[in-house]
Write a protein that holds these residues in place. Structure first.
Motif, PDB file in Angstrom:
ATOM      1  N   MET A  26     -29.494 -56.875   0.244  1.00 31.10           N
ATOM      2  CA  MET A  26     -29.177 -55.530   0.725  1.00 31.10           C
ATOM      3  C   MET A  26     -30.464 -54.795   1.093  1.00 31.10           C
ATOM      4  O   MET A  26     -31.540 -55.134   0.593  1.00 31.10           O
ATOM      5  CB  MET A  26     -28.417 -54.739  -0.342  1.00 31.10           C
ATOM      6  N   HIS A  27     -30.329 -53.814   1.973  1.00 27.83           N
ATOM      7  CA  HIS A  27     -31.501 -53.006   2.330  1.00 27.83           C
ATOM      8  C   HIS A  27     -31.954 -52.177   1.126  1.00 27.83           C
ATOM      9  O   HIS A  27     -31.146 -51.581   0.425  1.00 27.83           O
ATOM     10  CB  HIS A  27     -31.158 -52.066   3.486  1.00 27.83           C
ATOM     11  N   ARG A  28     -33.270 -52.169   0.902  1.00 28.38           N
ATOM     12  CA  ARG A  28     -33.871 -51.360  -0.163  1.00 28.38           C
ATOM     13  C   ARG A  28     -35.186 -50.825   0.347  1.00 28.38           C
ATOM     14  O   ARG A  28     -36.013 -51.581   0.860  1.00 28.38           O
ATOM     15  CB  ARG A  28     -34.114 -52.205  -1.413  1.00 28.38           C
ATOM     16  N   SER A  29     -35.405 -49.516   0.207  1.00 24.68           N
ATOM     17  CA  SER A  29     -36.679 -48.938   0.637  1.00 24.68           C
ATOM     18  C   SER A  29     -37.105 -47.821  -0.307  1.00 24.68           C
ATOM     19  O   SER A  29     -36.271 -47.116  -0.879  1.00 24.68           O
ATOM     20  CB  SER A  29     -36.584 -48.419   2.073  1.00 24.68           C
ATOM     21  N   TYR A  30     -38.402 -47.702  -0.462  1.00 27.61           N
ATOM     22  CA  TYR A  30     -39.011 -46.697  -1.340  1.00 27.61           C
ATOM     23  C   TYR A  30     -39.576 -45.572  -0.480  1.00 27.61           C
ATOM     24  O   TYR A  30     -40.175 -45.816   0.579  1.00 27.61           O
ATOM     25  CB  TYR A  30     -40.129 -47.348  -2.145  1.00 27.61           C
ATOM     26  N   HIS A  31     -39.393 -44.332  -0.935  1.00 35.08           N
ATOM     27  CA  HIS A  31     -39.861 -43.173  -0.176  1.00 35.08           C
ATOM     28  C   HIS A  31     -40.496 -42.159  -1.132  1.00 35.08           C
ATOM     29  O   HIS A  31     -40.052 -41.986  -2.265  1.00 35.08           O
ATOM     30  CB  HIS A  31     -38.697 -42.526   0.581  1.00 35.08           C
ATOM     31  N   ARG A  32     -41.530 -41.509  -0.619  1.00 41.90           N
ATOM     32  CA  ARG A  32     -42.247 -40.516  -1.416  1.00 41.90           C
ATOM     33  C   ARG A  32     -42.812 -39.461  -0.474  1.00 41.90           C
ATOM     34  O   ARG A  32     -43.310 -39.787   0.608  1.00 41.90           O
ATOM     35  CB  ARG A  32     -43.384 -41.186  -2.191  1.00 41.90           C
ATOM     36  N   TRP A  33     -42.693 -38.204  -0.864  1.00 44.35           N
ATOM     37  CA  TRP A  33     -43.348 -37.134  -0.110  1.00 44.35           C
ATOM     38  C   TRP A  33     -43.650 -35.967  -1.036  1.00 44.35           C
ATOM     39  O   TRP A  33     -43.125 -35.873  -2.141  1.00 44.35           O
ATOM     40  CB  TRP A  33     -42.512 -36.689   1.086  1.00 44.35           C
ATOM     41  N   TYR A  39     -35.259 -28.463  -3.634  1.00 53.21           N
ATOM     42  CA  TYR A  39     -35.767 -29.759  -3.158  1.00 53.21           C
ATOM     43  C   TYR A  39     -34.623 -30.633  -2.653  1.00 53.21           C
ATOM     44  O   TYR A  39     -34.708 -31.231  -1.569  1.00 53.21           O
ATOM     45  CB  TYR A  39     -36.526 -30.448  -4.298  1.00 53.21           C
ATOM     46  N   LEU A  40     -33.539 -30.690  -3.394  1.00 54.16           N
ATOM     47  CA  LEU A  40     -32.402 -31.532  -3.015  1.00 54.16           C
ATOM     48  C   LEU A  40     -31.722 -31.026  -1.752  1.00 54.16           C
ATOM     49  O   LEU A  40     -31.497 -31.781  -0.800  1.00 54.16           O
ATOM     50  CB  LEU A  40     -31.401 -31.599  -4.164  1.00 54.16           C
ATOM     51  N   ILE A  41     -31.396 -29.736  -1.741  1.00 53.20           N
ATOM     52  CA  ILE A  41     -30.637 -29.169  -0.626  1.00 53.20           C
ATOM     53  C   ILE A  41     -31.510 -28.968   0.606  1.00 53.20           C
ATOM     54  O   ILE A  41     -31.071 -29.185   1.747  1.00 53.20           O
ATOM     55  CB  ILE A  41     -29.984 -27.837  -1.038  1.00 53.20           C
ATOM     56  N   GLY A  42     -32.758 -28.569   0.397  1.00 55.13           N
ATOM     57  CA  GLY A  42     -33.626 -28.242   1.526  1.00 55.13           C
ATOM     58  C   GLY A  42     -34.491 -29.372   2.029  1.00 55.13           C
ATOM     59  O   GLY A  42     -35.030 -29.291   3.138  1.00 55.13           O
ATOM     60  N   GLU A  43     -34.634 -30.443   1.231  1.00 53.69           N
ATOM     61  CA  GLU A  43     -35.504 -31.546   1.633  1.00 53.69           C
ATOM     62  C   GLU A  43     -34.773 -32.893   1.663  1.00 53.69           C
ATOM     63  O   GLU A  43     -34.787 -33.586   2.685  1.00 53.69           O
ATOM     64  CB  GLU A  43     -36.711 -31.624   0.691  1.00 53.69           C
TER      65      GLU A  43
END
Length: 239
Positions: free
Chosen positions: A1-8, A93-97
């Protein structure tokens, strides 16, 4: 399955935040970790594997987000007003980003929220507060009366983040219309100390014509082996 890591770097929280994305398409699911848990907890506990078919077939896409519980509800050294204030920054953070980031590549409007234990509070609370954004929320072994985290302190922000309280006084017609379109699933063990808060929340919602599925399991039912059974049972809606 597709898996990707993200950070900002989150402007709302003033620090870097991390998440894991599973699946290439499908109805998006915001997955909250348990109390003070991390974004990789769901994968480490084997929960993503339980949904492998859903992810590989493009039925679901999981967004496993990080928590800031240690800086908010569990931050005992901070004044309660600071704890709830940090929680609201997390909500921003959740709603706006996170949600706008998600919409850049997934336009499926059937957004869901999911969490176990303290993560269930996050999943249910954010869906109840923003029902125009969500279509289903799953709270597994959740706790919805948050007063014990506030050391007796009270203000409007605490009230409007205590689901057992604000759902008793729902008046806005637009909010109620959206809530009535939300698929709300609460699964809890009969012997779980948080059972009462689930019953109160369910009753409050029904009293305002907001349907919900309260599913009571035998015994305590508050641990990963139980959540492993609940997840595939309810992810597609209540039984």
């Amino acid at each position: 399955m597709h898996r990707s890591y993200h950070r900002w770097h989150s402007s709302a929280l003033g620090r870097d935040m991390e998440l894991l994305l599973f699946g290439h398409h499908g109805a998006p699911v915001l997955v909250f970790p348990t109390s003070m848990g991390r974004f990789f907890e769901f994968e480490d506990r084997g929960m993503t594997g339980l949904l492998a078919e859903h992810l590989e077939r493009g039925w679901l896409q999981l967004i496993c987000i990080d928590s800031v519980d240690a800086e908010s509800w569990y931050c005992k050294w901070a004044h309660p007003s600071g704890r709830i204030g940090r929680h609201l920054q997390y909500e921003q953070y959740l709603i706006g980003e996170v949600v706008p980031w998600l919409r850049n590549f997934n336009q499926n409007q059937f957004l869901m929220s999911l969490g176990c234990s303290f993560g269930a509070f996050h999943a249910v609370n954010i869906a109840l507060r923003y029902p125009q954004l969500f279509r289903r929320c799953l709270g597994l072994s959740g706790r919805y009366n948050m007063r014990s985290f506030m050391d007796g302190y009270s203000d409007d922000q605490v009230y409007f983040n205590t689901p057992t309280e604000y759902t008793a006084h729902l008046h806005d017609a637009n909010q109620l219309a959206h809530l009535r379109q939300l698929d709300i699933i609460l699964a809890i063990g009969r012997d779980d100390p948080s059972y009462h808060s689930n019953q109160v929340l369910s009753d409050n919602l029904w009293n305002h014509g907001v349907g919900n599925a309260l599913r009571v399991w035998d015994g305590w039912a508050h641990d990963w082996p139980y959540w492993e059974q609940m997840l595939p049972k309810y992810i597609q809606g209540h039984d």
